[in-house]
Design an enzyme around this catalytic site. Sequence first.
Site, PDB file in Angstrom:
ATOM      1  N   GLY A 178       5.615  -6.655   8.116  1.00 57.60           N
ATOM      2  CA  GLY A 178       4.703  -7.862   7.349  1.00 57.60           C
ATOM      3  C   GLY A 178       3.601  -8.382   7.136  1.00 57.60           C
ATOM      4  CB  ALA A 179       1.807 -10.581   8.040  1.00 54.76           C
TER       5      ALA A 179
ATOM      6  CG  HIS B  17       0.931  -3.635   4.640  1.00 54.11           C
ATOM      7  ND1 HIS B  17       0.617  -4.387   5.379  1.00 54.11           N
ATOM      8  CD2 HIS B  17       1.820  -2.694   6.238  1.00 54.11           C
ATOM      9  CE1 HIS B  17       1.093  -4.783   6.471  1.00 54.11           C
ATOM     10  NE2 HIS B  17       1.650  -4.014   7.175  1.00 54.11           N
TER      11      HIS B  17
ATOM     12  N   GLY C 229       0.102   4.543   7.942  1.00 54.98           N
ATOM     13  CA  GLY C 229      -1.298   4.809   7.622  1.00 54.98           C
ATOM     14  C   GLY C 229      -1.929   5.046   8.799  1.00 54.98           C
TER      15      GLY C 229
ATOM     16  CE  LYS D 192      -5.658  -1.704  11.743  1.00 55.12           C
ATOM     17  NZ  LYS D 192      -4.229  -2.229  12.352  1.00 55.12           N
ATOM     18  CG  ASP D 193      -0.649   1.874  13.068  1.00 55.35           C
ATOM     19  OD1 ASP D 193      -1.058   0.410  14.141  1.00 55.35           O
ATOM     20  OD2 ASP D 193      -1.027   1.176  11.863  1.00 55.35           O
TER      21      ASP D 193
HETATM   22  P1  AMP Z   1       2.557  -2.929  10.532  1.00 55.54           P
HETATM   23  O1  AMP Z   1       3.037  -3.454   9.595  1.00 55.54           O
HETATM   24  O2  AMP Z   1       1.804  -2.897  10.997  1.00 55.54           O
HETATM   25  O3  AMP Z   1       4.052  -2.817  11.067  1.00 55.54           O
HETATM   26  O4  AMP Z   1       2.129  -1.559   9.420  1.00 55.54           O
HETATM   27  C1  AMP Z   1       2.575  -0.726   8.471  1.00 55.54           C
HETATM   28  C2  AMP Z   1       2.853   0.689   8.124  1.00 55.54           C
HETATM   29  O5  AMP Z   1       1.407   0.219   7.663  1.00 55.54           O
HETATM   30  C3  AMP Z   1       1.882   0.803   9.029  1.00 55.54           C
HETATM   31  O6  AMP Z   1       2.635   2.319   8.528  1.00 55.54           O
HETATM   32  C4  AMP Z   1       0.672   1.240   9.521  1.00 55.54           C
HETATM   33  O7  AMP Z   1      -0.297   2.133   9.514  1.00 55.54           O
HETATM   34  C5  AMP Z   1       0.007   0.802   7.961  1.00 55.54           C
HETATM   35  N1  AMP Z   1      -0.824  -0.675   7.522  1.00 55.54           N
HETATM   36  C6  AMP Z   1      -1.551  -1.035   8.216  1.00 55.54           C
HETATM   37  N2  AMP Z   1      -2.828  -1.326   7.706  1.00 55.54           N
HETATM   38  C7  AMP Z   1      -3.245  -0.518   7.482  1.00 55.54           C
HETATM   39  C8  AMP Z   1      -4.771   0.093   6.326  1.00 55.54           C
HETATM   40  N3  AMP Z   1      -5.656  -0.993   6.709  1.00 55.54           N
HETATM   41  N4  AMP Z   1      -4.946   0.589   5.922  1.00 55.54           N
HETATM   42  C9  AMP Z   1      -3.559   1.418   6.022  1.00 55.54           C
HETATM   43  N5  AMP Z   1      -2.232   1.614   6.200  1.00 55.54           N
HETATM   44  C10 AMP Z   1      -2.246   0.418   6.919  1.00 55.54           C
END
Ligand code: AMP
Length: 281
Positions: free
Chosen positions: A31-32, A37, A147, A149-150
């Site tokens: 979320g957020a 995302h 993503g 990013k991770d």
């Molecule tokens: P999170 O909500 O942080 O667990 O992220 C959910 C998914 O969104 C994960 O696969 C992240 O790698 C991806 N994600 C987060 N930030 C970005 C970004 N800036 N660009 C691309 N994917 C992202």
Amino acid sequence: MIVIYSKEDLIEEIQDLKNLNQSIGFVPTMGALHNGHISLVRESVHKCDLTIVSIFVNPTQFNDKKDLEKYPRTLDADLKLLENTGCKYVFYPNEKDMYPSSDLRTFDFGPLENVMEGKHRPGHFNGVAQIVSKLFDVVKPDWVFFGQKDFQQVAIIRRLIDMMNYKIQLVSCPIIREENGLAMSSRNERLNLKERENAALIFKTLTKYSNLSDSYCVEDMKALIRKEINKSPFLDVEYIELVNENTLEAVNQWTNEFNIYACIAVHCGNVRLIDNVKFNL
Ligand code: AMP
């Protein structure tokens, strides 16, 4: 767009979709939501008959309880953002539903988890694997979208899919950035204006040095990047590694045999930021 709050309801819905031979794309999130995302959601909508996004702040992947408490929760805004993307289902379970009892499973990712995020956040990837495998079992996706990013997480999930024999295709999507180059992250919301400005130095520095492998050896390169970022009074580099894209092993000399990525974690105020950039050799 339909919001589903319980595992049982989602399982029922998925069964109907499977019977109709619909390909399912899945985007797990905490979320957020931001445009990073949303780029994953759009990719899924493009590739699959229907897309499911989950929103769940997974407690077992937080090694720092304060970080878990401070993690932003913005369901209404998230649903608004998802509304026009073509996402069909949002799965928003509660903790009891995902963890009716504590999850005692431990996953062994070998060398993939002993570096970078795995090394600095003990237990983090075990928690990630716990929730992602639970979600995969419920959603039964054909495609999943993560993503870059991770960066390390992508390698871990690839391995998880392999280990568990899931018939799932993983798509790794490019990093979406703010105008100043800062990688978008839910945690950026906790940066003040000055911190946000300074955080741009992370990507700027990585990009600058990504073209200078002819001029420095690996060790000097890491030291230079650390020094340049730490020049900002707002930034404190936790680690900087240059790694093999596939094995995540740290490299000690330049090679063209595989892609090399610089991966970094930096503290900015109370926020821990991660980023990565491919090096040009
Ligand atoms: P999170 O909500 O942080 O667990 O992220 C959910 C998914 O969104 C994960 O696969 C992240 O790698 C991806 N994600 C987060 N930030 C970005 C970004 N800036 N660009 C691309 N994917 C992202």
